[in-house]
Enzyme design. Structure first.
Site, PDB file in Angstrom:
ATOM      1  N   GLY A  45      25.125  -9.648   0.633  1.00 23.83           N
ATOM      2  CA  GLY A  45      24.350 -10.028   1.632  1.00 23.83           C
ATOM      3  C   GLY A  45      24.993 -12.233   1.231  1.00 23.83           C
ATOM      4  N   CYS A  46      24.876 -11.920  -0.873  1.00 19.30           N
ATOM      5  CA  CYS A  46      26.017 -13.071  -1.234  1.00 19.30           C
ATOM      6  C   CYS A  46      27.456 -13.364  -0.602  1.00 19.30           C
ATOM      7  CB  CYS A  46      25.155 -13.293  -2.037  1.00 19.30           C
ATOM      8  SG  CYS A  46      22.953 -13.644  -2.841  1.00 19.30           S
TER       9      CYS A  46
END
Length: 155
Positions: A45-46
């Site tokens: 996600g990051c």
């Protein structure tokens, strides 16, 4: 943790970047700045969020914005993340989450049905005088940069 509101002075900080050079909030004065807080370098996600900022870097720069990512990761891991994903902006290390605390980007959150303490994915837009222009909390990794560009009027 209190949340920052538009018009307030952004909390001051000095953090090390991925190359272990100090970056101070005082250095950001005179330029519009985007600070985005994310949980951990090199996680899916990051990486998605960081790459979305990468892919919008030219449009943001053309609109006068400098971008900085902030996480609890140590500089060596940030350097690896920046190189792996060709991120064109600095990544700042806040291992004790003091700056996260000051910006309200650390606190209670739900994780698989449990309340835990951790990073609240957040983005702050600062004006040239170091005041909060936008304070966006609990943002999603996917689609956030497109939403931010709409908010800022950047096509």
């Amino acid at each position: 943790m209190p949340r920052l509101e538009p018009g307030t002075v952004a909390p001051a900080f000095t953090l090390l970047d991925q190359d272990e050079h100090p970056v101070s909030s005082a250095d950001l004065r005179g330029r519009k700045t985007i600070l985005f807080f994310y949980p951990a370098a090199m996680t899916p996600g990051c990486a998605k969020q960081a790459c979305d900022f990468r892919d919008s870097a030219a449009a943001l720069a053309d609109a006068g914005y400098a971008v900085y990512g902030i996480s609890r990761d140590e500089p060596a891991k940030l350097r690896q993340f920046r190189e792996r994903d060709a991120l064109p902006y600095p990544l700042l290390s806040d291992p004790d989450h003091a700056v996260h605390d000051a910006y309200g980007a650390w606190g209670d959150k739900m994780n698989y049905g449990k309340v835990i303490q951790g990073v609240i994915r957040s983005t702050f837009v600062l004006d040239e005088d170091g005041r909060i222009d936008q304070a966006l909390y609990n943002v999603r990794a996917t689609g956030h940069v497109a939403r931010l560009r709409r908010i800022l009027g950047i096509g």
